[in-house]
Write an enzyme that holds these catalytic residues in place. Sequence first.
Site, short mmCIF file in Angstrom:
data_model
loop_
_atom_site.label_atom_id
_atom_site.label_comp_id
_atom_site.label_asym_id
_atom_site.label_seq_id
_atom_site.Cartn_x
_atom_site.Cartn_y
_atom_site.Cartn_z
N GLU A 204 0.81 -1.22 0.00
CA GLU A 204 0.00 0.00 0.00
C GLU A 204 0.84 1.27 0.00
O GLU A 204 0.34 2.36 0.27
CB GLU A 204 -0.96 -0.02 1.19
CG GLU A 204 -1.94 -1.19 1.08
CD GLU A 204 -2.93 -1.25 2.22
OE1 GLU A 204 -2.86 -0.39 3.12
OE2 GLU A 204 -3.78 -2.16 2.20
N LYS A 336 -15.59 -1.66 2.26
CA LYS A 336 -14.84 -2.08 1.07
C LYS A 336 -15.84 -2.64 0.06
O LYS A 336 -16.50 -3.64 0.34
CB LYS A 336 -13.81 -3.16 1.44
CG LYS A 336 -12.71 -2.68 2.38
CD LYS A 336 -11.83 -3.85 2.78
CE LYS A 336 -10.64 -3.39 3.61
NZ LYS A 336 -9.84 -4.53 4.11
#
Length: 425
Positions: A204, A336
């Site tokens: 990330e 999500k």
Amino acid sequence: MTAIIDIVGREILDSRGNPTVEVDVVLEDGSFGRAAVPSGASTGAHEAVELRDGGSRYLGKGVEKAVEVVNGKIFDAIAGMDAENQLLIDQTLIDLDGSANKGNLGANAILGVSLAVAKAAAQASGLPLYRYVGGTNAHVLPVPMMNIINGGAHADNPIDFQEFMILPVGATSIREAVRYGSEVFHTLKKRLKDAGHNTNVGDEGGFAPNLKNAQAALDFIMESIEKAGFKPGEDIALGLDCAATEFFKDGNYVYEGERKTRDPKAQAKYLAKLASDYPIVTIEDGMAEDDWEGWKYLTDLIGNKCQLVGDDLFVTNSARLRDGIRLGVANSILVKVNQIGSLSETLDAVETAHKAGYTAVMSHRSGETEDSTIADLAVATNCGQIKTGSLARSDRTAKYNQLIRIEEELGKQARYAGRSALKLL
């Protein structure tokens, strides 16, 4: 004029070099929408299921089967339907799948179509996606949770926790918040390098140094915030994603990096101490996904002064969230889109949270693409918080850049959530 006339699915690559699904939707008036589907590394057991090919191609991770579903069964089911009827289209896909976890058609196939339909309908309406989905009141720019040190499943180092984040709560705009984050990120890089640590980045975009424990990571971040000219806790707060399910074994939390084992109560007390010693305002997945008793203990211990976010616990699922609300577990949900698999269900989860007084955090996955849909959804839902990685890697910065554009477009209407996003501060 907004009838769906064409749907094209294809296999593309995500930020980890793994295949994922991309979908194009074309409407009768020529309007077009494209969406790419993200994928997680640490996945909850209760998430909607991706359809993968298996076999030797792409080491089993190919998505040709999901693409075939998009171009075949899904096209046949919704061709000719009105793209502006998102709820009906999503429900048609859910019914067509017929399973509890979207395992027949694949959540990656369903989600790609669901998001692409919304984008095409937005274009047909002449509206940006955030305005089309959120209506006239969509105007809140979220506080970013910037993941600047990675551990756990997102990095190859001894740190057991998955993410150490900074939140620019004292900024006055998303543009300023991104600057705060960038300055701390680069300061941290120099400090790590000066201390002899590697400055490679994880999935990330955060650094993945070989630090011995959470405290060492937090100390580096605190020093970097101060060195960059900011006040910890006032300008920039801290957040953790423990991803505790990943190291929950036989009823205990096994810290392999520290060579320590903690039972659920000890785990909760350890997190409480960290939140007391550092300006930590949010902790995600501090307990394992099915350790409801541990979650309850943690919530009773610090839930009145720290945001406790359920990711693997709730998996963007309104039914699991309602269970948590009923039991008084956690006080926030991570959202999500690919955990639940459709836009309508994602929006339902946010609405369920807000009605119960829980906060909601819009989130990326560790396997991302250049698709910036979640930036629009964060503004559309006025959720006030977004998790979309570090200040490196274009798959992460694409979302920050989209938020900057949205803020500019909103002009004086735009409001940066700041400290108010976390109701407990």
